[in-house]
Write a protein that holds these residues in place. Structure first.
Motif, PDB file in Angstrom:
ATOM      1  N   LYS A 179       0.828  -1.196   0.000  1.00  0.00           N
ATOM      2  CA  LYS A 179       0.000   0.000   0.000  1.00  0.00           C
ATOM      3  C   LYS A 179       0.866   1.250   0.000  1.00  0.00           C
ATOM      4  O   LYS A 179       1.862   1.334   0.703  1.00  0.00           O
ATOM      5  CB  LYS A 179      -0.906   0.002   1.245  1.00  0.00           C
ATOM      6  CG  LYS A 179      -1.830   1.199   1.323  1.00  0.00           C
ATOM      7  CD  LYS A 179      -2.684   1.126   2.564  1.00  0.00           C
ATOM      8  CE  LYS A 179      -3.585   2.355   2.679  1.00  0.00           C
ATOM      9  NZ  LYS A 179      -4.420   2.307   3.896  1.00  0.00           N
ATOM     10  N   ILE A 180       0.489   2.232  -0.819  1.00  0.00           N
ATOM     11  CA  ILE A 180       1.222   3.495  -0.877  1.00  0.00           C
ATOM     12  C   ILE A 180       0.954   4.298   0.391  1.00  0.00           C
ATOM     13  O   ILE A 180      -0.198   4.559   0.747  1.00  0.00           O
ATOM     14  CB  ILE A 180       0.809   4.311  -2.117  1.00  0.00           C
ATOM     15  CG1 ILE A 180       1.149   3.543  -3.397  1.00  0.00           C
ATOM     16  CG2 ILE A 180       1.487   5.672  -2.106  1.00  0.00           C
ATOM     17  CD1 ILE A 180       2.611   3.305  -3.603  1.00  0.00           C
ATOM     18  N   LEU A 181       2.028   4.702   1.073  1.00  0.00           N
ATOM     19  CA  LEU A 181       1.913   5.471   2.312  1.00  0.00           C
ATOM     20  C   LEU A 181       1.939   6.971   2.064  1.00  0.00           C
ATOM     21  O   LEU A 181       1.449   7.739   2.893  1.00  0.00           O
ATOM     22  CB  LEU A 181       3.048   5.099   3.269  1.00  0.00           C
ATOM     23  CG  LEU A 181       3.089   3.649   3.749  1.00  0.00           C
ATOM     24  CD1 LEU A 181       4.342   3.413   4.589  1.00  0.00           C
ATOM     25  CD2 LEU A 181       1.842   3.316   4.556  1.00  0.00           C
ATOM     26  N   GLY A 182       2.520   7.383   0.947  1.00  0.00           N
ATOM     27  CA  GLY A 182       2.606   8.809   0.682  1.00  0.00           C
ATOM     28  C   GLY A 182       3.430   9.080  -0.560  1.00  0.00           C
ATOM     29  O   GLY A 182       4.048   8.185  -1.145  1.00  0.00           O
ATOM     30  N   SER A 183       3.445  10.327  -0.972  1.00  0.00           N
ATOM     31  CA  SER A 183       4.137  10.757  -2.186  1.00  0.00           C
ATOM     32  C   SER A 183       5.490  11.369  -1.825  1.00  0.00           C
ATOM     33  O   SER A 183       5.575  12.242  -0.961  1.00  0.00           O
ATOM     34  CB  SER A 183       3.269  11.776  -2.924  1.00  0.00           C
ATOM     35  OG  SER A 183       3.849  12.135  -4.149  1.00  0.00           O
ATOM     36  N   VAL A 184       6.555  10.907  -2.493  1.00  0.00           N
ATOM     37  CA  VAL A 184       7.921  11.333  -2.164  1.00  0.00           C
ATOM     38  C   VAL A 184       8.584  11.974  -3.371  1.00  0.00           C
ATOM     39  O   VAL A 184       8.615  11.387  -4.463  1.00  0.00           O
ATOM     40  CB  VAL A 184       8.772  10.135  -1.687  1.00  0.00           C
ATOM     41  CG1 VAL A 184      10.170  10.604  -1.288  1.00  0.00           C
ATOM     42  CG2 VAL A 184       8.094   9.424  -0.513  1.00  0.00           C
ATOM     43  N   LEU A 185       9.115  13.174  -3.180  1.00  0.00           N
ATOM     44  CA  LEU A 185       9.868  13.867  -4.230  1.00  0.00           C
ATOM     45  C   LEU A 185      11.359  13.742  -3.943  1.00  0.00           C
ATOM     46  O   LEU A 185      11.815  14.135  -2.868  1.00  0.00           O
ATOM     47  CB  LEU A 185       9.469  15.340  -4.295  1.00  0.00           C
ATOM     48  CG  LEU A 185      10.259  16.209  -5.295  1.00  0.00           C
ATOM     49  CD1 LEU A 185      10.066  15.707  -6.724  1.00  0.00           C
ATOM     50  CD2 LEU A 185       9.850  17.682  -5.174  1.00  0.00           C
ATOM     51  N   CYS A 186      12.121  13.201  -4.903  1.00  0.00           N
ATOM     52  CA  CYS A 186      13.567  13.040  -4.769  1.00  0.00           C
ATOM     53  C   CYS A 186      14.257  14.055  -5.666  1.00  0.00           C
ATOM     54  O   CYS A 186      14.074  14.034  -6.887  1.00  0.00           O
ATOM     55  CB  CYS A 186      13.989  11.624  -5.152  1.00  0.00           C
ATOM     56  SG  CYS A 186      13.223  10.334  -4.133  1.00  0.00           S
ATOM     57  N   VAL A 187      15.037  14.948  -5.068  1.00  0.00           N
ATOM     58  CA  VAL A 187      15.686  16.023  -5.809  1.00  0.00           C
ATOM     59  C   VAL A 187      17.183  15.749  -5.842  1.00  0.00           C
ATOM     60  O   VAL A 187      17.898  15.927  -4.844  1.00  0.00           O
ATOM     61  CB  VAL A 187      15.406  17.392  -5.156  1.00  0.00           C
ATOM     62  CG1 VAL A 187      15.926  18.514  -6.057  1.00  0.00           C
ATOM     63  CG2 VAL A 187      13.925  17.574  -4.863  1.00  0.00           C
ATOM     64  N   ASP A 188      17.684  15.288  -6.996  1.00  0.00           N
ATOM     65  CA  ASP A 188      19.097  14.950  -7.161  1.00  0.00           C
ATOM     66  C   ASP A 188      19.391  14.893  -8.655  1.00  0.00           C
ATOM     67  O   ASP A 188      18.575  14.360  -9.416  1.00  0.00           O
ATOM     68  CB  ASP A 188      19.407  13.596  -6.504  1.00  0.00           C
ATOM     69  CG  ASP A 188      20.895  13.388  -6.261  1.00  0.00           C
ATOM     70  OD1 ASP A 188      21.663  13.441  -7.242  1.00  0.00           O
ATOM     71  OD2 ASP A 188      21.288  13.171  -5.103  1.00  0.00           O
ATOM     72  N   ASP A 189      20.532  15.434  -9.081  1.00  0.00           N
ATOM     73  CA  ASP A 189      20.842  15.476 -10.504  1.00  0.00           C
ATOM     74  C   ASP A 189      21.629  14.261 -10.985  1.00  0.00           C
ATOM     75  O   ASP A 189      21.935  14.153 -12.167  1.00  0.00           O
ATOM     76  CB  ASP A 189      21.612  16.760 -10.845  1.00  0.00           C
ATOM     77  CG  ASP A 189      22.988  16.807 -10.189  1.00  0.00           C
ATOM     78  OD1 ASP A 189      23.123  16.275  -9.073  1.00  0.00           O
ATOM     79  OD2 ASP A 189      23.914  17.379 -10.799  1.00  0.00           O
ATOM     80  N   ASP A 190      21.953  13.326 -10.091  1.00  0.00           N
ATOM     81  CA  ASP A 190      22.710  12.128 -10.463  1.00  0.00           C
ATOM     82  C   ASP A 190      21.732  11.005 -10.813  1.00  0.00           C
ATOM     83  O   ASP A 190      20.999  10.526  -9.943  1.00  0.00           O
ATOM     84  CB  ASP A 190      23.605  11.709  -9.292  1.00  0.00           C
ATOM     85  CG  ASP A 190      24.560  10.584  -9.664  1.00  0.00           C
ATOM     86  OD1 ASP A 190      24.183   9.731 -10.495  1.00  0.00           O
ATOM     87  OD2 ASP A 190      25.677  10.534  -9.118  1.00  0.00           O
ATOM     88  N   PRO A 191      21.709  10.535 -12.078  1.00  0.00           N
ATOM     89  CA  PRO A 191      20.750   9.496 -12.462  1.00  0.00           C
ATOM     90  C   PRO A 191      20.960   8.169 -11.736  1.00  0.00           C
ATOM     91  O   PRO A 191      20.002   7.426 -11.523  1.00  0.00           O
ATOM     92  CB  PRO A 191      20.976   9.349 -13.971  1.00  0.00           C
ATOM     93  CG  PRO A 191      22.321   9.931 -14.240  1.00  0.00           C
ATOM     94  CD  PRO A 191      22.520  11.001 -13.218  1.00  0.00           C
TER      95      PRO A 191
END
Length: 242
Positions: free
Chosen positions: A15-27
Motif C-alpha cells: 500500500k502506498i503510504l505517501g508521495s515522495v519527491l527526490c531532488v538529485d541530478d545524479d541518475p
C-alpha cells in the motif's frame, strides 16, 4: 557500500503510504532512490534541479522530500528554506558534505534528517518509511479536528458539512474529497493526488471518479461561500469566496 556497487533490490507490492519527491541530478542516485522509496511504501517522483523541484512543489502535494545539497542550479539548503517557509512537509537532506557545521545548518533550517553519502539503502528506506507513517498518522488525526473556511464548517470524523445553519452529512467519498480540499485551500490538487486520497488508487486516463465527485460537491456548497475551480489538464483547487 558505494553507488557503483549498488544492486537493484526486489520491489515489493504494498500500500502506498505517501508521495515522495527526490531532488538529485545524479541518475544513478535517482535509480537507487526510486527503489528505496518504493520499498518503503512511497510513490516516487523525481526532479534533477531546484527549479524543477519548485515547479513540482507548486503543482502537487508531497508527503516527504529527499533533497541533495549540490544541485546544478542551487544549494539544496536554499530550496529547503523555501520549502519550510510554506510547508510542513518533512525533508531528508542527502549530501556528501559531512562537516558538523553543515549538519547543524541543515537541521537548523528545518530538515528532519541529515544523511551523508554514501548511505545504506536499507537504513534510508527505514527512515523514509518511518517519516511517511508518522505523516500519515498525523493526517489521520486531523480527521478528528473540525475545519472552517469562512462560513463553511466541516467535521471529517462525522462527515458533517455546515454552512451557516444548514447541515448535511456527506457520503464517504465526497467527505474525503472535501477534506482533501480543506486541508490546503487555495492550493491546486492534481487528479492523481485526489484519486489516491479519495479512492486509494492511482488515477488513470479516462477515470472520471473525481470529476463526478467534484460535480456533486459543487452542488453542496452555496454560492458566495467557496468555489471549486477546474485547472485544465491538471485537477482542481478550492478557493474561498468573499
Amino acid at each position: 557500500m558505494t553507488l557503483g556497487t549498488y544492486q537493484t533490490p526486489v520491489r515489493q507490492h504494498q500500500k502506498i503510504l505517501g508521495s515522495v519527491l527526490c531532488v538529485d541530478d545524479d541518475p544513478v542516485v535517482q535509480l537507487m532512490l526510486g527503489d528505496i522509496v518504493r520499498i518503503a511504501g512511497g510513490d516516487y517522483h523525481k526532479a534533477d534541479c531546484a527549479r524543477t523541484a519548485e515547479d513540482m512543489l507548486g503543482q502537487s502535494r508531497f508527503d516527504l522530500i529527499l533533497l541533495d545539497r549540490k544541485l546544478p542550479d542551487s544549494d539544496g539548503l536554499l530550496l529547503l528554506r523555501t520549502i519550510k517557509q510554506s510547508s510542513d512537509c518533512p525533508v531528508i537532506v542527502l549530501t556528501s558534505m559531512n562537516e558538523d557545521h553543515d549538519k547543524i545548518l541543515g537541521l537548523g533550517l528545518g530538515a528532519e534528517e541529515y544523511v551523508t553519502k554514501p548511505f545504506s539503502p536499507g537504513e534510508l528506506s527505514s527512515r523514509v518509511r518511518s517519516l511517511l507513517v508518522q505523516r500519515l498518522e498525523k493526517q489521520r488525526q486531523t480527521h478528528l479536528d473540525p475545519i472552517s473556511l469562512g462560513r463553511l464548517f466541516f467535521q471529517a470524523g462525522t462527515r458533517l458539512l455546515r454552512v451557516d445553519t444548514a447541515e448535511v452529512y456527506l457520503p464517504p467519498a465526497e467527505s474525503r474529497l472535501l477534506h482533501a480540499f480543506l486541508l490546503e485551500p487555495g492550493v491546486p490538487q492534481s487528479r492523481d493526488g485526489l484519486t489516491r486520497y479519495v479512492c486509494g488508487r492511482d488515477w488513470t486516463a479516462g477515470d472520471r471518479t473525481v470529476d463526478v465527485l467534484v460535480a456533486r460537491l459543487r452542488r453542496r456548497i452555496p454560492p458566495g461561500t467557496a468555489k471549486i475551480v477546474t485547472i485544465h489538464r491538471f485537477g482542481y483547487v478550492l478557493n474561498r469566496v468573499g
